[in-house]
Scaffold this motif. Structure first.
Motif, PDB file in Angstrom:
ATOM      1  N   UNK A   1       0.849  -1.188   0.000  1.00  0.00           N
ATOM      2  CA  UNK A   1       0.000   0.000   0.000  1.00  0.00           C
ATOM      3  C   UNK A   1       0.888   1.243   0.000  1.00  0.00           C
ATOM      4  N   UNK A   2       0.696   2.091  -1.011  1.00  0.00           N
ATOM      5  CA  UNK A   2       1.459   3.338  -1.115  1.00  0.00           C
ATOM      6  C   UNK A   2       0.493   4.514  -1.177  1.00  0.00           C
ATOM      7  N   UNK A   3       1.002   5.697  -0.835  1.00  0.00           N
ATOM      8  CA  UNK A   3       0.135   6.860  -0.717  1.00  0.00           C
ATOM      9  C   UNK A   3       0.485   7.994  -1.681  1.00  0.00           C
ATOM     10  N   UNK A   4       1.696   7.983  -2.232  1.00  0.00           N
ATOM     11  CA  UNK A   4       2.168   9.154  -2.970  1.00  0.00           C
ATOM     12  C   UNK A   4       2.457   8.833  -4.437  1.00  0.00           C
ATOM     13  N   UNK A   5       2.516   9.863  -5.288  1.00  0.00           N
ATOM     14  CA  UNK A   5       2.698   9.632  -6.727  1.00  0.00           C
ATOM     15  C   UNK A   5       4.038   9.004  -7.098  1.00  0.00           C
ATOM     16  N   UNK A   6       5.097   9.367  -6.394  1.00  0.00           N
ATOM     17  CA  UNK A   6       6.429   8.844  -6.699  1.00  0.00           C
ATOM     18  C   UNK A   6       6.837   7.841  -5.632  1.00  0.00           C
ATOM     19  N   UNK A   7       7.015   6.600  -6.059  1.00  0.00           N
ATOM     20  CA  UNK A   7       7.421   5.536  -5.138  1.00  0.00           C
ATOM     21  C   UNK A   7       8.840   5.117  -5.502  1.00  0.00           C
ATOM     22  N   UNK A   8       9.780   5.435  -4.632  1.00  0.00           N
ATOM     23  CA  UNK A   8      11.186   5.121  -4.863  1.00  0.00           C
ATOM     24  C   UNK A   8      11.490   3.763  -4.247  1.00  0.00           C
ATOM     25  N   UNK A   9      11.960   2.839  -5.072  1.00  0.00           N
ATOM     26  CA  UNK A   9      12.306   1.508  -4.582  1.00  0.00           C
ATOM     27  C   UNK A   9      13.819   1.398  -4.539  1.00  0.00           C
ATOM     28  N   UNK A  10      14.344   1.285  -3.338  1.00  0.00           N
ATOM     29  CA  UNK A  10      15.793   1.202  -3.155  1.00  0.00           C
ATOM     30  C   UNK A  10      16.111  -0.039  -2.328  1.00  0.00           C
TER      31      UNK A  10
ATOM     32  N   UNK B   1      14.733  -5.102  -6.546  1.00  0.00           N
ATOM     33  CA  UNK B   1      14.081  -3.801  -6.762  1.00  0.00           C
ATOM     34  C   UNK B   1      13.177  -3.829  -8.002  1.00  0.00           C
ATOM     35  N   UNK B   2      13.718  -4.330  -9.129  1.00  0.00           N
ATOM     36  CA  UNK B   2      12.933  -4.327 -10.365  1.00  0.00           C
ATOM     37  C   UNK B   2      11.711  -5.221 -10.224  1.00  0.00           C
ATOM     38  N   UNK B   3      11.882  -6.398  -9.644  1.00  0.00           N
ATOM     39  CA  UNK B   3      10.754  -7.315  -9.466  1.00  0.00           C
ATOM     40  C   UNK B   3       9.682  -6.689  -8.580  1.00  0.00           C
ATOM     41  N   UNK B   4      10.097  -5.938  -7.577  1.00  0.00           N
ATOM     42  CA  UNK B   4       9.139  -5.249  -6.707  1.00  0.00           C
ATOM     43  C   UNK B   4       8.334  -4.230  -7.507  1.00  0.00           C
ATOM     44  N   UNK B   5       9.018  -3.441  -8.328  1.00  0.00           N
ATOM     45  CA  UNK B   5       8.336  -2.437  -9.155  1.00  0.00           C
ATOM     46  C   UNK B   5       7.329  -3.085 -10.093  1.00  0.00           C
TER      47      UNK B   5
ATOM     48  N   UNK C   1      -0.169   2.676 -13.529  1.00  0.00           N
ATOM     49  CA  UNK C   1       1.109   3.132 -12.977  1.00  0.00           C
ATOM     50  C   UNK C   1       2.238   2.912 -13.985  1.00  0.00           C
ATOM     51  N   UNK C   2       3.357   3.587 -13.751  1.00  0.00           N
ATOM     52  CA  UNK C   2       4.520   3.456 -14.622  1.00  0.00           C
ATOM     53  C   UNK C   2       5.750   3.003 -13.862  1.00  0.00           C
ATOM     54  N   UNK C   3       6.747   2.636 -14.632  1.00  0.00           N
ATOM     55  CA  UNK C   3       8.022   2.178 -14.068  1.00  0.00           C
ATOM     56  C   UNK C   3       9.156   2.899 -14.779  1.00  0.00           C
TER      57      UNK C   3
END
Length: 493
Positions: free
Chosen positions: A166-175, A183-187, A201-203
């Protein structure tokens, strides 16, 4: 200090604006895979003089109201206590450190995702720890046939089995704490889950190196290959980008190899892939902020030389295969560089030959080279450091920077109470002694105040420095290399 060859302020503005444009290109929801270091990107600062080690962090702070962070960690890395080599801490501890670091600057960490999850007991224990700390966590499972079985991956038995983050904001940074964390699989898993809920959504991917709009054999890009010799990354012209646009762009082998699979996954998720090449996925704007190409070329060559010595030590210790050193030598040749270009190397070797003991040399910002040797009271790095401070302050060689009344009790403490074999002081002990002397000695105080001038200087040791010496010199900002030779013939170091 090298003259600025990189416009850091332009980078902050250009990069943040470009990411905003990429967010807007999708349904106001972008998953941004963040490669490399967000904090303390010293590699980038070395090869792009003028780039600040915290530049990427400051850029994100411009977007902090729109951004949240997911930290991915591989369950297998938790189970085997995988270490982050530069910090000497395990990946799970690094996750906690990153959360603290992000929070300290006002960035919102939404959650932690444990990838490749197979009910490992260590991963379960870590998840319990996160829960106790009030940190949300999710698990993503290992998918049989990943990444090639696209039909299974993009299905209820693949990404659909993962817990939706669950995310709340437009930009989700996966680090992540390091490579291979998922990271890529999560996105992509999140893209699948978002599309099932009607969110288009985009990647995108953010990696500073290789710099896509610099030449393939530019020393800055070759320095990236040298830095990732353990991963065997190879820079290459992006053939898909060239085919699609007729333009040359630089990428690296892993991104080029995985792109057809990634494209197929994205097409299965949403019906189309917005990208024609792996370079298209990137958002890096660093190449547009270089204002002195020649200085960057020199900085890249210098970095490859430093990486040569690091690799030589790793090979000697058995941590890397000999082929890694052969690759670095090839990169040196391609960059038109040589270890002879590093002034401090020969200076240190000459000092050691004359003194018949270990030695170190430091090259100051004005090109002056100062040496130090091991003595009965000072190890070579400590002696060299004091000599460098004297040179910076025009302090006569015969004037002691540390009072004998301070050195003597420290030496007695080491050999007496602490049971050391000799009273020789190391860098950390010398700095403490210098600080104590500064309270009553104006020359010591002057020397102490000169320490910041050692940042971005170059040094070379004729032997492998002790772990504490290496750590302190690093904190002072000194770029230290060394010969692949232990200080003693003892088996335990």
């Amino acid at each position: 200090m090298a003259k600025p060859a990189f416009d850091n302020q332009k980078y902050l503005e250009l990069q943040s604006t470009y990411i905003k444009e990429r967010i807007a290109a999708f349904d106001n929801k972008l998953y941004l895979e963040f490669g490399g270091k967000l904090f303390d990107d010293e590699h980038a600062a070395r090869v792009l003089p003028g780039f600040k080690p915290d530049s990427k962090l400051k850029m994100l702070l411009k977007l902090k109201e729109q951004a949240e962070i997911i930290i991915a960690i591989n369950a297998a890395d938790i189970a085997k206590n995988k270490l982050r080599g530069d910090l000497g801490i395990t990946y799970d501890v690094e996750v906690l450190r990153l959360i603290d670091a992000f929070r300290s600057v006002g960035l919102y960490v939404g959650s932690v995702v444990i990838t490749q999850y197979e009910n490992q007991s260590a991963a379960l224990k870590f998840r319990t720890l996160l829960q106790k700390q009030g940190i949300k966590s999710y698990v993503h499972y290992k998918i049989a046939g990943y990444p090639n079985d696209v039909q299974k991956i993009v299905s209820d038995a693949g990404y659909g089995k993962n817990e939706y983050i669950v995310t709340q904001r437009p930009l989700v940074i996966v680090t992540a704490p390091g490579p291979g964390s998922g990271k890529m699989a999560t996105c992509l898993s999140q893209l699948y889950q978002e599309f099932r809920q009607g969110v288009k959504a985009g990647y995108a991917k953010f990696e500073t190196f290789p710099v896509w709009n610099l030449p393939l054999k530019h020393p800055v890009n070759l320095a990236y290959e040298a830095a990732t010799v353990d991963l065997n990354d190879v820079n290459m012209i992006d053939p898909l980008h060239l085919e699609a646009y007729g333009k040359t762009a630089v990428n690296y082998n892993r991104d080029v190899e995985i792109f057809p699979v990634l494209k197929a996954i994205m097409e299965r998720i949403s019906g189309n892939c917005p990208y024609k090449s792996p370079t298209d996925m990137g958002v890096n704007q660093a190449g547009f902020c270089i204002n002195d190409d020649e200085l960057c070329r020199k900085a890249g060559r210098d970095e490859i030389i430093r990486r040569y010595y690091q690799t030589a030590e790793a090979v000697m210790r058995g941590n890397l295969a000999p082929e890694s050193l052969a690759k670095i030598k090839l990169l040196l040749s391609q960059a038109g560089a040589s270890t002879a270009d590093r002034k401090v190397v020969q200076a240190a070797l000459d000092k050691a030959e004359t003194a018949k003991t270990n030695a170190m040399a430091i090259e100051l910002a004005d090109g002056t080279v100062v040496c130090g040797r091991r003595t009965s009271l000072l190890d070579a790095p400590a002696a060299c450091l004091l000599n460098a401070l004297k040179a910076l302050g025009n302090i006569a060689d015969e004037i002691p920077l540390i009072s004998p009344q301070v050195i003597e009790p420290v030496a007695e403490l080491k050999t007496g109470c602490l049971g050391n074999n000799n009273p020789m002081l190391h860098v950390d002990e010398v700095l403490l002694a210098l600080a104590i002397s500064a309270a009553s000695n104006k020359v010591s105080r002057q020397a102490l105040q000169l320490l910041p001038q050692l940042r971005n200087t170059e040094a070379h040791s004729t032997v492998i420095p002790g772990a504490m010496d290496r750590n302190i010199l690093h904190k002072l900002g000194i770029n230290v290399t060394n010969e692949a030779q232990f200080r003693t013939k003892k088996l335990y170091h």
